[in-house]
Design an enzyme around this catalytic site. Sequence first.
Site, PDB file in Angstrom:
ATOM      1  N   GLU A   1       3.500   8.917   3.440  1.00  0.00           N
ATOM      2  CA  GLU A   1       2.591   8.289   2.566  1.00  0.00           C
ATOM      3  C   GLU A   1       1.637   9.441   2.130  1.00  0.00           C
ATOM      4  OE1 GLU A   1       0.941   4.499   3.613  1.00  0.00           O
ATOM      5  OE2 GLU A   1       2.701   4.111   5.045  1.00  0.00           O
TER       6      GLU A   1
ATOM      7  N   ASN B   1      -4.812   7.149   4.464  1.00  0.00           N
ATOM      8  CA  ASN B   1      -4.418   7.607   2.954  1.00  0.00           C
ATOM      9  C   ASN B   1      -5.382   7.836   2.066  1.00  0.00           C
ATOM     10  OD1 ASN B   1      -1.351   7.068   2.238  1.00  0.00           O
ATOM     11  ND2 ASN B   1      -1.815   5.224   3.657  1.00  0.00           N
TER      12      ASN B   1
ATOM     13  N   ASP C   1       3.039  -6.894  -3.906  1.00  0.00           N
ATOM     14  CA  ASP C   1       3.842  -5.646  -3.998  1.00  0.00           C
ATOM     15  C   ASP C   1       4.950  -5.764  -4.747  1.00  0.00           C
ATOM     16  OD1 ASP C   1       2.279  -5.261  -1.839  1.00  0.00           O
ATOM     17  OD2 ASP C   1       3.534  -6.317  -0.345  1.00  0.00           O
TER      18      ASP C   1
ATOM     19  N   MET D   1      -6.606  -4.899   2.271  1.00  0.00           N
ATOM     20  CA  MET D   1      -5.601  -5.872   2.868  1.00  0.00           C
ATOM     21  C   MET D   1      -6.107  -7.065   2.146  1.00  0.00           C
ATOM     22  SD  MET D   1      -3.678  -4.450   4.876  1.00  0.00           S
ATOM     23  CE  MET D   1      -3.008  -5.821   5.642  1.00  0.00           C
TER      24      MET D   1
ATOM     25  N   HIS E   1       2.626   0.945  -0.514  1.00  0.00           N
ATOM     26  CA  HIS E   1       3.193   0.057   0.173  1.00  0.00           C
ATOM     27  C   HIS E   1       4.020   0.506   1.211  1.00  0.00           C
ATOM     28  CE1 HIS E   1       4.490  -4.005   1.474  1.00  0.00           C
ATOM     29  NE2 HIS E   1       5.818  -3.633   1.469  1.00  0.00           N
TER      30      HIS E   1
END
Length: 220
Positions: free
Chosen positions: A178, A18, A149, A94, A113
Site C-alpha cells: 500500500e 499511508n 469501494d 472510516m 482499499h
Amino acid sequence: MSGRRTPVAVLISGRGSNLQALIDACADPSYPAEIVLVISNVPGAGGLDRAAAAGIATETIEHRDFAERDAFEAALTAALAKAGAEIVCMAGFMRIVGPAFVARWADRLLNIHPSLLPAFPGLHTHARALAAGVKLHGCTVHIVRPELDDGPIIGQAAVPVLPGDDEASLAARVLTVEHKLYPRCLRLLAEGQVTLGGDRAATMLEGSANAGAYLTNPKA
Ligand code: GRF
C-alpha cells in the site's frame, strides 16, 4: 521538476501509515503534489501527529458533531476548499462518503482499499481473503464513486498469501505494498497521466518498465 505541485488534502481516521507514505513522497521536491491539509474525523488519530511532525496543517472535524452526513461533508468541503486542495486522498478514512461529496470532488477523490477490487469490498478484507483461500491478495487505489469501494481503478499491487498466514501477517504484507502504491497512483493523477473513460481509468506509465511484470503464486 520545477513545475507547479498540485495541492492535496488527506482524510484519515487512524494511525496514518499511508498518510506517512504520502508525506514521505511529497518530501521529494520533484514529486508533483504537496499535502496542504490533513483532516481527521477522529480526535487524537495517530496520523494527526505524523502530519504535525511534517509541518502540515491539521483539522479535526468530528462526524458526531453533525446531525446529518451532508452537513458533516459540507464542513469537510469547506475546509478542503479553504486550504486550496485540488485532490483529496482518503487514507484509512472510516466514513462512507455521500453522492454530494463525491460529485463535488468528482474524479479528484482517491481511496486506497486493502483488497484487489472488485474482490472483497467493505471491511475485514484480510480475514475474508484467508477464508476464501485466494492465493493472491493486495490493495487497490481507485477514484471514488458513490458506491462503496467502487470506481475507476488507477493501480493495484498484489502479494502472495502464504501458508501459515493469519490476518495480521497478511495485513502487514499488504500494507507494505500500500505504501508503495498510493504515492505512485497519486503521482499519476497529479501529473495528468490518468485518463478516465466511463467506469475505467487508464494510466500511462513511464516507459514500458512494467510491461512484462506479473506476480504469480504458486510460482509458474
Ligand atoms: C489501510 O489498510 C487502508 O488500505 C485502509 O485502512 C488502512 C489504513 O491504515 N483503507 P493507515 O491508517 O494508513 O495506517
